[in-house]
Design a protein around this motif. Structure first.
Motif, PDB file in Angstrom:
ATOM      1  N   GLU A 157      45.438  37.653  41.961  1.00 48.00           N
ATOM      2  CA  GLU A 157      45.424  38.970  41.295  1.00 48.00           C
ATOM      3  C   GLU A 157      46.632  39.135  40.381  1.00 48.00           C
ATOM      4  O   GLU A 157      46.488  39.544  39.219  1.00 48.00           O
ATOM      5  CB  GLU A 157      45.379  40.084  42.337  1.00 48.00           C
ATOM      6  CG  GLU A 157      44.029  40.155  43.025  1.00 48.00           C
ATOM      7  CD  GLU A 157      43.945  41.254  44.071  1.00 48.00           C
ATOM      8  OE1 GLU A 157      44.647  42.284  43.917  1.00 48.00           O
ATOM      9  OE2 GLU A 157      43.169  41.088  45.022  1.00 48.00           O
ATOM     10  N   LEU A 158      47.830  38.825  40.864  1.00 50.43           N
ATOM     11  CA  LEU A 158      49.038  39.018  40.060  1.00 50.43           C
ATOM     12  C   LEU A 158      49.072  38.110  38.826  1.00 50.43           C
ATOM     13  O   LEU A 158      49.620  38.489  37.794  1.00 50.43           O
ATOM     14  CB  LEU A 158      50.287  38.795  40.919  1.00 50.43           C
ATOM     15  CG  LEU A 158      50.548  39.870  41.969  1.00 50.43           C
ATOM     16  CD1 LEU A 158      51.670  39.437  42.915  1.00 50.43           C
ATOM     17  CD2 LEU A 158      50.887  41.211  41.306  1.00 50.43           C
ATOM     18  N   PHE A 159      48.500  36.916  38.937  1.00 52.63           N
ATOM     19  CA  PHE A 159      48.427  36.012  37.781  1.00 52.63           C
ATOM     20  C   PHE A 159      47.243  36.359  36.876  1.00 52.63           C
ATOM     21  O   PHE A 159      46.975  35.664  35.910  1.00 52.63           O
ATOM     22  CB  PHE A 159      48.324  34.553  38.233  1.00 52.63           C
ATOM     23  CG  PHE A 159      49.604  33.975  38.772  1.00 52.63           C
ATOM     24  CD1 PHE A 159      50.775  34.021  38.045  1.00 52.63           C
ATOM     25  CD2 PHE A 159      49.621  33.358  40.017  1.00 52.63           C
ATOM     26  CE1 PHE A 159      51.953  33.473  38.534  1.00 52.63           C
ATOM     27  CE2 PHE A 159      50.790  32.799  40.517  1.00 52.63           C
ATOM     28  CZ  PHE A 159      51.963  32.864  39.772  1.00 52.63           C
ATOM     29  N   ASP A 160      46.503  37.416  37.219  1.00 49.74           N
ATOM     30  CA  ASP A 160      45.340  37.874  36.457  1.00 49.74           C
ATOM     31  C   ASP A 160      44.269  36.786  36.359  1.00 49.74           C
ATOM     32  O   ASP A 160      43.651  36.582  35.317  1.00 49.74           O
ATOM     33  CB  ASP A 160      45.769  38.351  35.059  1.00 49.74           C
ATOM     34  CG  ASP A 160      44.698  39.183  34.380  1.00 49.74           C
ATOM     35  OD1 ASP A 160      43.917  39.854  35.085  1.00 49.74           O
ATOM     36  OD2 ASP A 160      44.615  39.137  33.139  1.00 49.74           O
ATOM     37  N   LEU A 161      44.052  36.085  37.466  1.00 53.36           N
ATOM     38  CA  LEU A 161      43.058  35.014  37.501  1.00 53.36           C
ATOM     39  C   LEU A 161      41.767  35.444  38.194  1.00 53.36           C
ATOM     40  O   LEU A 161      40.755  34.758  38.083  1.00 53.36           O
ATOM     41  CB  LEU A 161      43.627  33.774  38.201  1.00 53.36           C
ATOM     42  CG  LEU A 161      44.872  33.150  37.581  1.00 53.36           C
ATOM     43  CD1 LEU A 161      45.283  31.918  38.372  1.00 53.36           C
ATOM     44  CD2 LEU A 161      44.671  32.818  36.113  1.00 53.36           C
ATOM     45  N   VAL A 162      41.795  36.563  38.902  1.00 58.65           N
ATOM     46  CA  VAL A 162      40.623  37.013  39.655  1.00 58.65           C
ATOM     47  C   VAL A 162      39.402  37.113  38.741  1.00 58.65           C
ATOM     48  O   VAL A 162      38.291  36.796  39.153  1.00 58.65           O
ATOM     49  CB  VAL A 162      40.910  38.363  40.354  1.00 58.65           C
ATOM     50  CG1 VAL A 162      39.655  38.949  40.973  1.00 58.65           C
ATOM     51  CG2 VAL A 162      41.972  38.176  41.415  1.00 58.65           C
ATOM     52  N   LYS A 163      39.627  37.501  37.496  1.00 60.38           N
ATOM     53  CA  LYS A 163      38.509  37.687  36.553  1.00 60.38           C
ATOM     54  C   LYS A 163      37.723  36.404  36.315  1.00 60.38           C
ATOM     55  O   LYS A 163      36.577  36.456  35.874  1.00 60.38           O
ATOM     56  CB  LYS A 163      39.031  38.224  35.219  1.00 60.38           C
ATOM     57  CG  LYS A 163      39.984  37.282  34.505  1.00 60.38           C
ATOM     58  CD  LYS A 163      40.600  37.934  33.285  1.00 60.38           C
ATOM     59  CE  LYS A 163      41.630  37.032  32.641  1.00 60.38           C
ATOM     60  NZ  LYS A 163      42.446  37.757  31.671  1.00 60.38           N
ATOM     61  N   TYR A 164      38.320  35.258  36.605  1.00 56.28           N
ATOM     62  CA  TYR A 164      37.639  33.979  36.383  1.00 56.28           C
ATOM     63  C   TYR A 164      36.803  33.533  37.579  1.00 56.28           C
ATOM     64  O   TYR A 164      35.914  32.704  37.434  1.00 56.28           O
ATOM     65  CB  TYR A 164      38.660  32.880  36.070  1.00 56.28           C
ATOM     66  CG  TYR A 164      39.426  33.115  34.797  1.00 56.28           C
ATOM     67  CD1 TYR A 164      38.825  32.935  33.557  1.00 56.28           C
ATOM     68  CD2 TYR A 164      40.759  33.507  34.834  1.00 56.28           C
ATOM     69  CE1 TYR A 164      39.529  33.135  32.385  1.00 56.28           C
ATOM     70  CE2 TYR A 164      41.470  33.705  33.666  1.00 56.28           C
ATOM     71  CZ  TYR A 164      40.852  33.529  32.451  1.00 56.28           C
ATOM     72  OH  TYR A 164      41.559  33.738  31.288  1.00 56.28           O
ATOM     73  N   PHE A 165      37.126  34.026  38.763  1.00 60.30           N
ATOM     74  CA  PHE A 165      36.535  33.504  39.990  1.00 60.30           C
ATOM     75  C   PHE A 165      35.341  34.338  40.444  1.00 60.30           C
ATOM     76  O   PHE A 165      35.489  35.507  40.794  1.00 60.30           O
ATOM     77  CB  PHE A 165      37.585  33.429  41.100  1.00 60.30           C
ATOM     78  CG  PHE A 165      38.606  32.364  40.867  1.00 60.30           C
ATOM     79  CD1 PHE A 165      38.425  31.083  41.369  1.00 60.30           C
ATOM     80  CD2 PHE A 165      39.744  32.616  40.107  1.00 60.30           C
ATOM     81  CE1 PHE A 165      39.356  30.086  41.134  1.00 60.30           C
ATOM     82  CE2 PHE A 165      40.679  31.626  39.867  1.00 60.30           C
ATOM     83  CZ  PHE A 165      40.482  30.358  40.375  1.00 60.30           C
ATOM     84  N   VAL A 166      34.172  33.716  40.475  1.00 62.86           N
ATOM     85  CA  VAL A 166      32.976  34.406  40.952  1.00 62.86           C
ATOM     86  C   VAL A 166      32.915  34.399  42.480  1.00 62.86           C
ATOM     87  O   VAL A 166      32.291  35.272  43.075  1.00 62.86           O
ATOM     88  CB  VAL A 166      31.681  33.812  40.357  1.00 62.86           C
ATOM     89  CG1 VAL A 166      31.639  34.026  38.854  1.00 62.86           C
ATOM     90  CG2 VAL A 166      31.516  32.344  40.695  1.00 62.86           C
TER      91      VAL A 166
END
Length: 164
Positions: free
Chosen positions: A82-91
C-alpha cells in the motif's frame, strides 16, 4: 505478438524489495513527509528500482498480477504494498506462511487460470522447484526484479507455449 501469460505472480522478499519483511525491517511502516517509506525505527525501506516500471509494463500488456509470499509478517507485507502504491497492480494477494503450492492452488481457484498460463518470479530456488511441478513457468530472480528479467521471463513463457 508472442503469447503472454494470463497471470504474472511475484514473490515479495528479495524479488520486489531487497529484504525479508519479517526479519530485516521493523514494522509498522509509514511514509515520511518527503515521501520515503520508513520502518518503525525510521530506517528507509525501498523497492528494487525498476519494480514500478515492471508492474506498469505488465499493466500495459493487460497481464493481471498477483503476489504469492510465504512471510509470517502478513500485515507488514500488505502495508508495504500500500505505501509503495503497488496495490493497484495486484488483482490477488496470497500472503501467509506455508507452501507456495498452496498459494498457487488458491490463485488457480480464484482466477480459474490454468497453471500453464501463469508465470512466477521468485528469488528462492525451493519455491521455483515446487511451483514448477504444477506446470507454472518459473523465473529465478537474481538481484531483484528488473525490466530485463521481465522481458527474459516473458520470452521463456512464450517459448514454452510454442512447444518443442
Amino acid at each position: 505478438m508472442a503469447r503472454l501469460p494470463e497471470l504474472a505472480v511475484f514473490h515479495l522478499d528479495y524479488t520486489l524489495w531487497p529484504f525479508w519483511v519479517d526479519t530485516h525491517v521493523d514494522p509498522p511502516f509509514h511514509k515520511s513527509r518527503d515521501g520515503t517509506v520508513r520502518d518503525r525505527r525510521s530506517h528507509p525501506v525501498r523497492l528494487y528500482p525498476e519494480v514500478p516500471q515492471v508492474l506498469e509494463r505488465l499493466r500495459g500488456l493487460e497481464v493481471p498480477v498477483a503476489a504469492a509470499s510465504r512471510t509470517g509478517e502478513i500485515e507488514g507485507a500488505n502495508q508495504l504494498l500500500e505505501l509503495f502504491d503497488l496495490v493497484k497492480y495486484f488483482v490477488h494477494r496470497e500472503i501467509y506462511p506455508g507452501s507456495k503450492v498452496t498459494h498457487f492452488e488458491r490463485l488457480q481457484q480464484k482466477t480459474r487460470i490454468f497453471f500453464s498460463q501463469m508465470i512466477f518470479f521468485d528469488d528462492e530456488k525451493r519455491n521455483i522447484i515446487d511451483v514448477n511441478k504444477l506446470g507454472v513457468t518459473c523465473i529465478h530472480v537474481q538481484n531483484g526484479m528488473s525490466l530485463q528479467t521481465l522481458t527474459e521471463g516473458l520470452e521463456v513463457f512464450a517459448k514454452a507455449q510454442a512447444g518443442p
